[in-house]
Design a protein around this motif. Structure first.
Motif, PDB file in Angstrom:
ATOM      1  N   LEU A  40     -45.474  69.467 -77.142  1.00 44.26           N
ATOM      2  CA  LEU A  40     -46.409  70.447 -77.702  1.00 44.26           C
ATOM      3  C   LEU A  40     -46.073  71.863 -77.252  1.00 44.26           C
ATOM      4  CD1 LEU A  40     -49.841  68.583 -77.475  1.00 44.26           C
ATOM      5  CD2 LEU A  40     -48.378  68.903 -79.455  1.00 44.26           C
TER       6      LEU A  40
ATOM      7  N   LEU B 295     -53.163  72.897 -80.522  1.00 50.08           N
ATOM      8  CA  LEU B 295     -52.045  72.123 -79.994  1.00 50.08           C
ATOM      9  C   LEU B 295     -51.505  72.737 -78.707  1.00 50.08           C
ATOM     10  CD1 LEU B 295     -50.062  71.157 -83.214  1.00 50.08           C
ATOM     11  CD2 LEU B 295     -51.624  69.747 -81.875  1.00 50.08           C
TER      12      LEU B 295
ATOM     13  N   GLY C  84     -51.406  71.035 -75.124  1.00 48.46           N
ATOM     14  CA  GLY C  84     -50.142  70.930 -74.404  1.00 48.46           C
ATOM     15  C   GLY C  84     -50.218  71.453 -72.981  1.00 48.46           C
TER      16      GLY C  84
END
Length: 328
Positions: free
Chosen positions: A88, A214, A218
């Motif tokens: 990610l 995202l 991550g």
């Protein structure tokens, strides 16, 4: 003399605008009557998408027992978190800034670095039914943390739904021969408490402006994975070889069961009240039971069917009305 009396005599508002112009501009301000209904539909859609996360977690047990190497829970936890987090980060190409370095680290530890080892430890020391029942108290823990952190008092509906959920999960997954291990119970209760605290802190801190969901996911996965990796390698090491089934299992847990599932879970935390999103976690034992029923040939008793109904009712009751939540 009051502002209202001056305005009445001069024919203008406080800003000097004629009354008819002020009224024309103020008339459209109230929202149309159908807005709350639209908000309710939007909240239901958000809740349904967010529930995919914990529902996916319900397949972890089957995946672990059928595809992963035995007796390596820490390695499974590390390989769930770190590779997904690094992927990610590579895709989003964004790092935390300012206070978000330590905030992301705190959330990463709560959600992954500490939660995963405690979860696996409790799962290995307790029957799945006992572990799931303990984790079902998360809505009540979120309600408690919400009082101190979010300054939101839980409603009777929330507390009642939380108790119904605990009873439903107990009926769904407990067995008469379930054993009790104090260390396992302590580990599961601590893990559940950490996840509940993470939900409340995520609601309190939100997400930094300009950072995608995202990227936010991550950061946390990488932080938790960096803590888990050296512990797993030291305590368990790597197996002699990885089979195709092992690789498929780790890939599924990392990509679907972690990266995607937690991104949807964090999205739900952002857009729903903390108490509402915590009830979605009850879909985990439901899916785990159904997976065992379909994939492992297990059967359901009448009591388990009743527990399934109670759990689903608890999830529905736990989704408060958006308008009421906004007023609170």
């Amino acid at each position: 003399m009051s502002v209202n009396s001056i305005s009445a005599r001069t024919g203008t508002s406080e800003s000097g605008t004629p009354h008819h112009a002020e009224e024309a501009r103020a008339t459209p301000a109230p929202r149309p009557p159908q807005a709350p209904r639209t908000s309710a539909k939007a909240a239901a859609a958000i809740a349904a998408i967010a529930a995919i996360g914990p529902a996916t977690w319900g397949t972890t047990y089957v995946t672990t027992t059928e595809l992963l190497p035995p007796d390596r829970p820490l390695l499974a936890a590390a390989l769930r978190a770190l590779p997904a987090g690094l992927i990610l980060l590579a895709l989003t190409r964004r790092l935390p800034r300012g206070d978000w370095w330590w905030k992301a680290a705190v959330l990463g530890i709560l959600n992954f670095g500490a939660f995963f080892p405690l979860l696996f430890f409790g799962a290995y020391r307790l029957p799945g039914g006992v572990a799931s029942t303990i984790s079902a108290v998360m809505p009540l823990l979120v309600a408690g943390f919400g009082i101190g952190v979010l300054k939101v008092r839980p409603t009777r509906r929330t507390l009642g739904a939380g108790l119904v959920g605990v009873v439903g999960v107990a009926l769904l997954v407990l067995r008469g021969s379930a054993s009790v291990d104090l260390a396992g119970i302590a580990a599961m209760l601590t893990a559940t408490t950490l996840m509940a605290l993470a939900v409340v802190l995520s609601k309190r801190w939100g997400r930094p402006e300009g950072a995608s969901l995202l990227a936010f996911t991550g950061w946390q996965l990488t932080a938790g994975g960096l803590i888990l990796a050296p512990i797993a390698l030291t305590a368990e090491g790597l197996p002699d070889h990885f089979t195709g089934a092992n690789i498929a299992g780790y890939a599924y847990l990392g990509i679907i069961g972690t990266a995607l599932a937690y991104a949807l879970w964090f999205r739900g935390i952002e857009r729903l009240p903390a108490s509402s999103v915590s009830f979605l976690g009850l879909t985990n034992p439901v899916v785990a039971t159904l997976a065992g029923l379909i994939l492992l040939g297990q059967t359901l008793t009448v009591w388990q069917v009743g527990g399934l109904v109670l759990v689903l009712a608890s999830v529905v009751l736990g989704q408060g009305r958006p308008a009421a939540a906004k007023r609170a």
